[in-house]
Each structure stands twice: as C-alpha cells, then as structure tokens.
Design an enzyme around this catalytic site. Structure first.
Site, short mmCIF file in Angstrom:
data_model
loop_
_atom_site.label_atom_id
_atom_site.label_comp_id
_atom_site.label_asym_id
_atom_site.label_seq_id
_atom_site.Cartn_x
_atom_site.Cartn_y
_atom_site.Cartn_z
CE LYS A 77 -3.81 2.06 2.68
NZ LYS A 77 -4.67 1.90 3.88
CB SER A 160 -7.95 3.78 2.92
OG SER A 160 -7.12 3.14 3.87
CB SER A 184 -8.22 0.93 5.79
OG SER A 184 -8.95 2.10 5.57
N1 GLN Z 1 -13.14 4.39 6.54
C1 GLN Z 1 -12.41 4.88 7.68
C2 GLN Z 1 -12.00 6.31 7.46
O1 GLN Z 1 -12.36 6.85 6.46
C3 GLN Z 1 -11.22 4.00 7.98
C4 GLN Z 1 -10.03 4.28 7.15
C5 GLN Z 1 -8.83 3.46 7.57
O2 GLN Z 1 -8.95 2.47 8.27
N2 GLN Z 1 -7.66 3.92 7.17
O3 GLN Z 1 -11.35 6.90 8.25
#
Ligand code: GLN
Length: 502
Positions: A77, A160, A184
């Site tokens: 990532k 994400s 994420s």
């Molecule tokens: N969807 C969550 C956010 O927008 C989690 C994102 C993540 O785990 N990086 O913050």
C-alpha cells in the site's frame, strides 16, 4: 493451476520444489498487471527492479537459502515508505516523493533491516493505490484515481486499502500489505472477496508507515486465505525499537499458531469448545438481508466445526462512529501538519511570504476529504471544544474497550458482518461523506479498542458481490483468530472463488 491462481503457501511449495522459478512467476504477474492497468490498483510498478530481485532470489535458492517468503511477489500500500520506489499516500502533496529509507514492515518482508535479522525475501512489484492518507472507505479519495472492484467494475473495491484488495482479488498478486485505522484492511477485503487481518495495535511497527491517526493505525496483510495471511503476518510483525508503541513481545510464528488447536489437543471437530460471541448490535434490523444471510451461513459452518454461538452485547457500537470521527481527525490534523511545503513533496510556486506558502501549498496539495478532516480535527482540539468533544470521545473510547472485555468473559471470539452492505457503485457515496462514515459501524469498535480483527469471504450477496465475515479476537489472540479462520476455510470454498474472467 495457473501461477496467478496460486496463493502464498502454494507458491512457497512450488518454489521450494523448483517446479517454478521466481523469475517466471514475477514475469507472469507483471504481464497481468500491465494488462489490468484499467483496474487502477497500482500507482507504481517496478518491473525492472522486481525482475532483477526475482533472478537474485532464484540464485539465493539455488545456493541453499530458504528465507520464508523467498521469491514471493507482493506489493505495498502506498502509505509504506520505500527507498527504491516513490511513495505518495494517494496524495498530490507527496507526488513524486522518495523516502531515504524503507518502512520496517517493507524491510522485514523484503531484504531485512540494516544491522538486523535478514528479511523474509519477498519481492515487491510496486506500490498500491489507496485513499489519500488512508482516509476513506471506497478508494475514491485517491488523488490518482479510483480503483475498480474486479467482481463488478462499476463498483468500488472498498478502502482505504482498495488497490491492495483489488490486486489480490484480480489475481495480480498472491498478497499485499495494507493498513487499518478504522477498517481499511477488513472492509476492502470484504468488498473484494479476499481475506485480511488487522492485528492487535502494536503487533506491526508503524515506523515508515505514513501516519493518519497514530493511536489507531495498524499494518496487516491482505491475501486469499487465512493461511497466507499468517505467513505474511509472521514476517512483517514483531517489536521495533523505532516505534514507541510497538508491542514488546518475542517474534511470533502465526502460521504454527494457526495450525495448532486452541489447547494443543487435536479433536474430532477442529473448533470444539470455541465460544463465538454475536453482539446483538452487529445484527441490527436494517442490516442488508443479503449480508445477514451470508454471515449466518458462515456462522452455521463454524457451528458444524464445533464452535458454539453465544449472545453478547456491545452497547456502545453506534457511538463508535462519532468517537472515531472525532479522535481520528484530531490525530490526523496534528500528523498532517508536517506537510507544509518545506520538508516533503509539493510546494506552491508563487507566494508572498511563509504563511502564504503554507496556505497555498496545503490548499493545492490536499484533497477535499483530507481538508475536511483537518478542519474537524483542529476544531475538536481547540480551546473551548477540547473538553466537549475530544475528551468525551477519549472517555467513550475507554468504555468501548471495556465493553469488549466484558464480552470476552463469555466468549473467545466475536463475530459479525464487516460492513452493512456489499460494495456500492462508484460515485454512489461520493458527495455524502456521512453515508460513508456510517458504513464503518462494524469495523470501528475493534479499532478503537485496539483489538485484532479479520475479514474472511462468506459467500455472495446482491448482484453476486462478495460478503465478508468479521472475526474479532482479544488482545494478541491473532493465533486463535487465524486458527478459526483457517478451519472455516478448510471446510468451505468461498475464499477460493475468483471474479469472472480472472
Ligand atoms: N473508513 C475509515 C476512514 O475513512 C477508515 C479508514 C482506515 O482504516 N484507514 O477513516
């Protein structure tokens, strides 16, 4: 079986038996990656570097080296910094940025850290698309374009870690790294029909992982099976003196733990005696019926394997949304202050003075979701609002963690859905961030508590889209989680299904 259909464990065996070379494998996957450019999963591909590394891995193997992931292709990532490739965190403000060092997770999976134990020998093929600074649930907040879901290219892959999930689901890679701050790893794994684990906070080093919300950020693997996740997690985890929140524990062999039954005694039913708690708040009346049906089918399989299901309660589940969306932006607003045009990446070209340079650089460099969170975070930390918002959220965070401990008095693992629906259409929630925030309801509680959580394929819902089962363990119970997940995958084949045409 075609090379791209093989997972990490199968490839390890094939490479060890010399029935395939790493060079052949890497060449095959690079061709697939080039043919699947429109998926948008990769932000950077290092074909030359990967091919050279594959030849080197084959030479090492010929010389008797048996590093655990020697010659296995993966990708990271784009929030993990890498010295040999650019790192952007999906943001324009870091476009073209090159780190002078590798993140600990990157080094441990690959060539090892200078002056430390040798690495696992995996080969990184490139960097994977993600939401800008990992803020999002659909990968649509990337400054470099959306990622398509390989199961239905009009839908999002989740976020994400959307690039990681799409690449593994499309069989461009056997496994990839991701990060999980509020879901994420788990949510994109669920949306894309693959397996992912977010370990206990502190199990993987955050050194070199671009910070979003430091008290929540955790690294973990995404792969096609629990077994493959266990192999990667063993290599990427462990104490790191360069991360002050790193857990001080001896190195763990999660693969061996996964194979062991809970009390070390082999039983007729692999999960006999395992108590799985179902929080009633994870099965609300408005849970999509296709998700509920798939999750219940997976739970029935776990019962057949000997597990018993018990009712538990996490009464503050709904509150995890406001609590997370105060704490995460608060920490983000502080973490992102370092992107000021002086030290990293983008700098505005025309400005009158220093303040104007900061303002223009940040206005140009950050996307709308990142700006929104910086503003929310700055607000909740400001004098007069700190007590009303941030402090209250911190108190509730503690209560949410305590609720879990009460549950674990009655059960060993907790199960439920990962997300309230299957993957939505591209653009569907684009103009309404609140709708996306609300969909995080089932992943946020474990994140706030710092507990390990997994997503594993549990069949298919509406329009044939994958549904994920979430399993949550107590602190440092990754071995137990992986054991249950592996037992389920030995008895079912949801995780082995591939999208059409792949
Ligand atoms: N969807 C969550 C956010 O927008 C989690 C994102 C993540 O785990 N990086 O913050």
């Amino acid at each position: 079986m075609m090379l791209h259909e093989m997972g990490v464990a199968a490839l390890r065996r094939a490479l060890a038996a010399k029935s395939v070379s790493s060079e052949e494998l890497v060449g095959h996957l690079l061709a697939r990656i080039a043919a699947e450019k429109s998926l948008g999963a990769f932000l950077h591909v290092d074909a030359e570097g990967a091919s050279a590394a594959a030849r080197a891995a084959d030479a090492r193997r010929a010389a008797g080296d048996s590093a655990p992931l020697l010659g296995i292709p993966i990708a990271h990532k784009d929030v993990f910094v890498t010295a040999s490739m650019p790192t952007s965190a999906g943001s324009k403000i870091l476009a073209g940025y090159r780190s002078p060092f590798d993140a600990t997770v990157v080094a441990r999976l690959g060539d090892g850290e200078p002056g430390h134990a040798p690495g696992a020998g995996a080969i990184s093929l490139g960097k994977l698309n993600c939401d800008e600074f990992a803020m999002g649930s659909a990968n649509e907040n990337s400054a470099f374009g959306a990622v398509l879901n390989p199961w239905d290219r009009t839908r999002v892959p989740g976020g994400s870690s959307g690039g990681s999930a799409a690449a593994v689901a499309a069989r461009l890679l056997p496994a990839a790294t991701g990060t999980d701050t509020g879901g994420s790893i788990r949510q994109p794994a669920s949306f894309s029909g693959i397996t992912g684990i977010k370990p206990t906070y502190g199990v993987c080093s955050r050194y070199g992982m671009i910070a979003f919300a430091s008290s929540l950020d955790q690294a973990g693997p995404l792969a096609r099976s629990a077994e493959d996740c266990a192999l990667l997690l063993s290599a990427m985890s462990g104490f790191d003196e360069r991360d002050a929140t790193s857990a001080q524990r001896p190195p763990q062999d999660f693969h061996a733990q996964m194979l062991q039954s809970r009390d070390g005694v082999s039983k007729a039913l692999p999960l006999a005696g395992l108590r799985i708690g179902l929080p009633r708040e994870f099965f609300p009346a408005n849970l999509a019926s296709d998700v509920a049906a798939a999750v219940h089918a997976a739970l029935a399989e776990l019962e057949k394997l000997g597990a018993s299901l018990v009712d538990v309660s996490l009464p503050r589940t709904e509150l995890s949304i406001p609590v997370y969306y105060i704490i995460a932006p608060a920490e983000a607003s502080s973490n992102l202050s370092r992107f000021d045009g002086v030290k990293f990446g983008h700098r505005a070209t025309q400005y009158s003075d220093l303040a104007d340079m900061y303002r223009k650089t940040r206005s140009e460099g950050f996307g709308p979701e990142v700006k929104r969170r910086i503003m929310i975070g700055t607000y909740v930390l400001s004098h007069g609002y700190y007590d009303a918002y941030y402090l209250q959220a911190q108190k509730l965070r503690r209560m949410i963690a305590d609720d879990f401990q009460r549950c674990f008095a009655d059960c060993d693992l907790i199960a439920g859905p990962v997300a309230p629906s299957v993957a939505w259409k591209l653009g569907e929630k684009g103009n309404d961030p609140i709708q996306a925030y609300l969909a995080d309801i089932f992943t946020l509680p474990a994140s706030l508590a710092g507990l390990p959580g997994m997503s594993l394929p549990a069949g298919f819902g509406a329009q044939g889209m994958p549904v994920g089962l979430q399993l949550i363990g107590n602190y440092f119970a990754e071995g137990q989680l992986l054991h249950a997940a592996h037992a389920l995958q030995q008895a079912t084949d949801w995780h082995a299904q591939a999208p059409a045409g792949v």
